[in-house]
Design a protein around this motif. Structure first.
Motif, PDB file in Angstrom:
ATOM      1  N   MET A  15      -4.391   4.974   0.746  1.00 29.72           N
ATOM      2  CA  MET A  15      -4.978   5.423   2.003  1.00 29.72           C
ATOM      3  C   MET A  15      -4.939   4.322   3.067  1.00 29.72           C
ATOM      4  O   MET A  15      -4.795   4.604   4.265  1.00 29.72           O
ATOM      5  N   MET A  22     -10.362   6.594   6.984  1.00 32.58           N
ATOM      6  CA  MET A  22      -9.763   7.408   8.047  1.00 32.58           C
ATOM      7  C   MET A  22     -10.568   7.288   9.337  1.00 32.58           C
ATOM      8  O   MET A  22      -9.997   7.186  10.432  1.00 32.58           O
ATOM      9  N   TYR A  57      -1.500   4.560   4.456  1.00 35.84           N
ATOM     10  CA  TYR A  57      -1.337   5.840   5.148  1.00 35.84           C
ATOM     11  C   TYR A  57      -2.060   5.844   6.498  1.00 35.84           C
ATOM     12  O   TYR A  57      -1.530   6.329   7.501  1.00 35.84           O
ATOM     13  N   SER A  58      -3.268   5.268   6.508  1.00 33.24           N
ATOM     14  CA  SER A  58      -4.074   5.284   7.733  1.00 33.24           C
ATOM     15  C   SER A  58      -3.815   4.069   8.618  1.00 33.24           C
ATOM     16  O   SER A  58      -4.175   4.074   9.798  1.00 33.24           O
ATOM     17  N   ARG A  91     -12.270   7.309   1.195  1.00 32.58           N
ATOM     18  CA  ARG A  91     -11.092   7.661   1.987  1.00 32.58           C
ATOM     19  C   ARG A  91     -11.501   8.143   3.374  1.00 32.58           C
ATOM     20  O   ARG A  91     -10.823   7.857   4.373  1.00 32.58           O
ATOM     21  N   ASP A  92     -12.617   8.860   3.440  1.00 31.81           N
ATOM     22  CA  ASP A  92     -13.109   9.313   4.742  1.00 31.81           C
ATOM     23  C   ASP A  92     -13.562   8.129   5.595  1.00 31.81           C
ATOM     24  O   ASP A  92     -13.379   8.134   6.817  1.00 31.81           O
ATOM     25  N   ARG A 144      -5.676   5.674  -5.064  1.00 29.99           N
ATOM     26  CA  ARG A 144      -5.954   6.554  -3.922  1.00 29.99           C
ATOM     27  C   ARG A 144      -6.467   5.775  -2.706  1.00 29.99           C
ATOM     28  O   ARG A 144      -6.150   6.114  -1.561  1.00 29.99           O
ATOM     29  N   LEU A 145      -7.245   4.713  -2.935  1.00 27.79           N
ATOM     30  CA  LEU A 145      -7.796   3.981  -1.806  1.00 27.79           C
ATOM     31  C   LEU A 145      -6.778   3.034  -1.180  1.00 27.79           C
ATOM     32  O   LEU A 145      -6.665   2.955   0.039  1.00 27.79           O
ATOM     33  N   ASN A 151       0.804  -1.226   0.000  1.00 26.85           N
ATOM     34  CA  ASN A 151       0.000   0.000   0.000  1.00 26.85           C
ATOM     35  C   ASN A 151       0.835   1.273   0.000  1.00 26.85           C
ATOM     36  O   ASN A 151       0.382   2.313  -0.488  1.00 26.85           O
TER      37      ASN A 151
END
Length: 336
Positions: A279, A309, A282-283, A305-306, A275-276, A199
Motif C-alpha cells: 500500500m 490512503m 501504491y499510495s 491501509r485506510d 498488504r501494508l 514496495n
C-alpha cells in the motif's frame, strides 16, 4: 560503463525495520561483514539521520556517537557515511559526525525543497566530506522539476545527486525518465545516484534501469533491510549485476551469507511485500510511515491501509509521521 559504487544502507535505512534498535554489538558485526564484502560506503545513523533519535521518530538503542564511532572503528576499507535531513539534524551534528570519522554526508530534502539544503551541503563541502544531495519522494514531482531541484544542490557544491524513491512508488519508466534527465541536464562531473524501495517489487529492476541511464552510485541493504518493504536487497542486486557483467567491488557469496546467516536472524518483523508495504508503494506514502500506521491502526481499531490512503490524500511527506495518530483518530470517529 563506469564501475558502480555500492552505498550500503543496512545500518541507516535498515534501522527503520527494527525501530532503530540495533545494539552496538550488532552494528560492529554488520559493519565488519559489509566491509569485508567490498561495499564502498556504509551509511550509519538513526533511520531518520543525524538528530533523528527523538520522541517523534523513535529513540535508537544506541547513541548517535556510538553508532558512528562503532561503524568507523570496524570499517577498514569502506567509507562511513551519514544522512542529514535539515530540520531534523543540524550542522553541529554533522561536525560531530565528521569528528567521529564519517567521511560521506548525504543531505536529504523533499524533492521540491532543495533550497533548504544549501547551508548543510556547503558545510559538508567545507569539512572536506564526500557531499551528496538526496532528493526524497522523487515520484512527487515531474522529471523536469526534479532536475531543477538537483541543479540547486549541484550549485551548492554537491558532487553527487540522488533520485530517491522513498515510497517505492516509481515504475521503471518513472525511474528511467528521472535518471536520464539528470544525465542530460546536470554537469558531466556530477555523479548520479539511485535509492530504491521495494514496495512495488521494483527495487532491483529500478536500480538496474538507473545504471543503464547513467547512475553510478546505487543503494542497497542486506536482505533488503529498510523501511516499508525494504530497500533493494544487496545480495540480489549483486547477483543481477554479475549476470549483466556490471563492474563493482562486492563479493556475492559474502553478502549472500551475511543476508541469510546474520541479517535475517536479527529481523523482528520480516522485511517483505505485504498488504501494508504494498500500500505504501501504491499510495506513494513515505516508507518509514509503515510501522507508525500499523501501530495506530491497532490502537484505534481502523485499517492501517485506510490511514495510509488518507495520509497520501493529505500529501504527507517525510517528517510528518505525527499526522498518523490524528488520521487514525479521525477514521475511528467516522466509523462510529
Amino acid at each position: 560503463m563506469s564501475k558502480i559504487t555500492i552505498n550500503d544502507v543496512t545500518l541507516r535505512d535498515g534501522m527503520h525495520a527494527i525501530s532503530h534498535q540495533y545494539s552496538q554489538e550488532q552494528i560492529a558485526e554488520l559493519t565488519k561483514v559489509l566491509d569485508e564484502s567490498g561495499v564502498d560506503i556504509i551509511e550509519a545513523t538513526h533511520g531518520d539521520g543525524l538528530g533523528g533519535s527523538s520522541l517523534q521518530y523513535g529513540f535508537s538503542k544506541e547513541s548517535e556517537e556510538t553508532i558512528i564511532r562503532t561503524a568507523v572503528e570496524n570499517s577498514k576499507h569502506a567509507k562511513v557515511g551519514v544522512l542529514l535531513i535539515p530540520g531534523i539534524g543540524i550542522i553541529d551534528d554533522l561536525k560531530r559526525a565528521h569528528d567521529l570519522g564519517a567521511s560521506v554526508v548525504r543531505v536529504a530534502t523533499h524533492c521540491t525543497e532543495a533550497d533548504v539544503s544549501m547551508q548543510h551541503i556547503q558545510a559538508g563541502v567545507k569539512l572536506g566530506m564526500d557531499t551528496v544531495g538526496f532528493l526524497m519522494m522523487s515520484h512527487r514531482t515531474t522529471p523536469e522539476n526534479l532536475v531543477e531541484e538537483a541543479k540547486k544542490m549541484e550549485s551548492y557544491g554537491a558532487k553527487t545527486i540522488y533520485v530517491v524513491d522513498s515510497a517505492g512508488a516509481l515504475t521503471m519508466d518513472d525511474a528511467r525518465a528521472r535518471v536520464s534527465m539528470f544525465k542530460e541536464k546536470l554537469s558531466p562531473e556530477t555523479e548520479i545516484g539511485f535509492h530504491a524501495h521495494n514496495n512495488l517489487s521494483l527495487g532491483i529492476a529500478n536500480s538496474i534501469v538507473a545504471i543503464e541511464e547513467g547512475a553510478t552510485r546505487i543503494d542497497a541493504s542486506l536482505a533488503g533491510m529498510g523501511a516499508g518493504a525494504g530497500n533493494a536487497a544487496l545480495e540480489q542486486l549483486i547477483a543481477v549485476m554479475n549476470r549483466l557483467e556490471l563492474d563493482h567491488n562486492v563479493d556475492l557469496y559474502k553478502v549472500m551469507d551475511a543476508a541469510d546467516y546474520l541479517m535475517k536472524p536479527m529481523m523482528k518483523r520480516p522485511v517483505q511485500i505485504d498488504r501494508l508495504s504494498l500500500m505504501l508503494g501504491y499510495s506513494g506514502v513515505y516508507s518509514s510511515f509503515l510501522l507508525f500506521a500499523e501501530r495506530a491502526g491497532q490502537e484505534y481499531g481502523v485499517d492501517a491501509r485506510d490511514i495510509l490512503m488518507r495520509i497520501a490524500e493529505m500529501g504527507a511527506i517525510g517528517g510528518q509521521e505525527d499526522w498518523i495518530i490524528g488520521v487514525a483518530q479521525q477514521l475511528a470517529a467516522e466509523a462510529k
